[in-house]
Design an enzyme around this catalytic site. Structure first.
Site, PDB file in Angstrom:
ATOM      1  N   SER A   1       0.862  -0.955   0.455  1.00  0.00           N
ATOM      2  CA  SER A   1      -0.189   0.202   0.203  1.00  0.00           C
ATOM      3  C   SER A   1       0.825   1.380   0.411  1.00  0.00           C
ATOM      4  O   SER A   1       1.657   1.319   0.886  1.00  0.00           O
ATOM      5  CB  SER A   1      -1.135   0.427   1.145  1.00  0.00           C
ATOM      6  OG  SER A   1      -1.209   1.182   1.515  1.00  0.00           O
TER       7      SER A   1
ATOM      8  N   GLY B   1      -2.554  -3.458   8.848  1.00  0.00           N
ATOM      9  CA  GLY B   1      -1.849  -3.713  10.770  1.00  0.00           C
ATOM     10  C   GLY B   1      -0.698  -5.050  10.567  1.00  0.00           C
ATOM     11  O   GLY B   1      -0.637  -5.848  10.797  1.00  0.00           O
TER      12      GLY B   1
ATOM     13  N   GLY C   1      -3.085   4.358   7.681  1.00  0.00           N
ATOM     14  CA  GLY C   1      -2.287   3.751   7.207  1.00  0.00           C
ATOM     15  C   GLY C   1      -1.658   3.134   9.058  1.00  0.00           C
ATOM     16  O   GLY C   1      -1.670   4.172   9.968  1.00  0.00           O
TER      17      GLY C   1
ATOM     18  N   SER D   1       2.576  -0.326   6.031  1.00  0.00           N
ATOM     19  CA  SER D   1       3.885   0.850   6.692  1.00  0.00           C
ATOM     20  C   SER D   1       5.205  -0.522   7.104  1.00  0.00           C
ATOM     21  O   SER D   1       6.030  -0.232   7.159  1.00  0.00           O
ATOM     22  CB  SER D   1       3.602   1.139   8.301  1.00  0.00           C
ATOM     23  OG  SER D   1       2.325  -0.029   8.789  1.00  0.00           O
TER      24      SER D   1
ATOM     25  N   MET E   1      -9.784   8.020  -0.783  1.00  0.00           N
ATOM     26  CA  MET E   1     -10.404   8.359  -0.359  1.00  0.00           C
ATOM     27  C   MET E   1     -10.667   9.333  -0.136  1.00  0.00           C
ATOM     28  O   MET E   1     -10.315  10.335  -0.494  1.00  0.00           O
ATOM     29  CB  MET E   1      -9.217   8.370   1.265  1.00  0.00           C
ATOM     30  CG  MET E   1      -8.764   7.368   1.553  1.00  0.00           C
ATOM     31  SD  MET E   1      -8.131   7.399   3.251  1.00  0.00           S
ATOM     32  CE  MET E   1      -7.060   5.774   2.931  1.00  0.00           C
TER      33      MET E   1
HETATM   34  C1  DX5 Z   1      -5.574   1.437   5.416  1.00  0.00           C
HETATM   35  C2  DX5 Z   1      -6.121   1.508   3.943  1.00  0.00           C
HETATM   36  C3  DX5 Z   1      -4.705   0.483   4.460  1.00  0.00           C
HETATM   37  C4  DX5 Z   1      -3.161   0.771   4.524  1.00  0.00           C
HETATM   38  C5  DX5 Z   1      -2.553  -0.003   5.152  1.00  0.00           C
HETATM   39  O1  DX5 Z   1      -7.390   2.405   4.783  1.00  0.00           O
HETATM   40  O2  DX5 Z   1      -6.627   0.331   3.672  1.00  0.00           O
HETATM   41  O3  DX5 Z   1      -4.417  -0.013   2.839  1.00  0.00           O
HETATM   42  O4  DX5 Z   1      -2.612   1.807   3.779  1.00  0.00           O
HETATM   43  O5  DX5 Z   1      -1.308   0.430   6.050  1.00  0.00           O
HETATM   44  P1  DX5 Z   1      -0.468  -0.299   6.817  1.00  0.00           P
HETATM   45  O6  DX5 Z   1      -0.254  -2.053   6.166  1.00  0.00           O
HETATM   46  O7  DX5 Z   1       0.336   0.157   7.804  1.00  0.00           O
HETATM   47  O8  DX5 Z   1      -1.692  -1.532   7.943  1.00  0.00           O
END
Ligand code: DX5
Ligand code: ZN
Length: 214
Positions: A6, A175, A142, A196, A35
């Site tokens: 992501s 996560g 994220g 992340s 978003m």
């Molecule tokens: C959250 C997004 C995810 C996010 C994941 O709303 O849909 O794709 O970027 O990020 P991590 O892996 O850091 O949770």
């Protein structure tokens, strides 16, 4: 196990370089989080940014809409010909119609469930989509903590898919890290999204390899 980094956690000041780096590091898809500031309290990338991402890589795009007006956003991004468009069933009244609209563009349709949305709502949808995306955080940002109840949801969805759509892909987003990836794999996930964990790692290819659990 396929990995979809992501880019929400990438350095936006050098986005094209970041996209090239994860592509060379073995990404199977590039996850683009769109978003609208309404469905979720955040705004991210418009179609011009996603177009710049597409130009930087040959890896197929995996667009995740966190938006209220899904049909409007499909029209805005469809010319980018992503591999998948995922939209939240919590946002859309006419789910079947939007699935057909995405498929008519030659794009694989996928529906997303928030952590609190039950799998049983997919009973009459699952046969019509290529993928279901299960959120393992509340969407919008994220770097949040993994919600472990998604593990039971994956198993429940796999059972439903065996009855109604055996080739269904299950993607998990939020996560995801090297600790929960083996559990997600065992539960039946096919594609892991990770922001992340990959972009904070000093070596993208090692991070992707760790998530594959091979
Ligand atoms: C959250 C997004 C995810 C996010 C994941 O709303 O849909 O794709 O970027 O990020 P991590 O892996 O850091 O949770
Ligand atoms: Zn996402």
């Amino acid at each position: 196990m396929k990995i979809s980094p992501s880019i929400l956690s990438a350095d936006f000041g050098k986005l094209a370089d970041e996209v090239k780096a994860v592509s060379e590091a073995g990404a199977d898809l590039i996850h683009c989080d769109v978003m609208d500031g309404h469905f979720v309290p955040n705004m991210t990338m418009g179609p011009m940014i996603v177009e710049a991402v597409k130009k930087a890589t040959d890896v197929p795009l995996d667009i995740h809409f966190m938006v209220e007006d899904v049909s409007f956003f499909v029209d805005m991004y469809k010319h980018l010909k992503p591999e998948f468009i995922s939209f939240h069933i919590e946002a859309e009244k006419h789910i079947n119609r939007v699935i057909q609209k995405i498929r008519n563009e030659g794009i694989k349709p996928s529906v997303v469930l928030n952590p609190a949305t039950p799998v049983c709502l997919l009973e009459y949808i699952v046969a019509d989509v290529d993928m279901v995306l299960l959120m393992s955080v509340n969407p919008g940002f994220g770097g949040q903590k993994f919600i472990p109840s998604v593990l039971d949801k994956i198993k429940e969805l796999r059972e439903l898919a065996e009855r109604k759509n055996p080739s269904l892909l299950i993607e998990v987003d939020g996560g995801v890290n090297d600790k929960n990836a083996p559990l997600l794999k065992e539960a039946g996930a096919d594609i892991l999204v990770a922001g992340s964990f990959i972009f904070k790692h000093s070596n993208y290819s090692e991070a992707i390899k760790a998530l594959r659990c091979e």
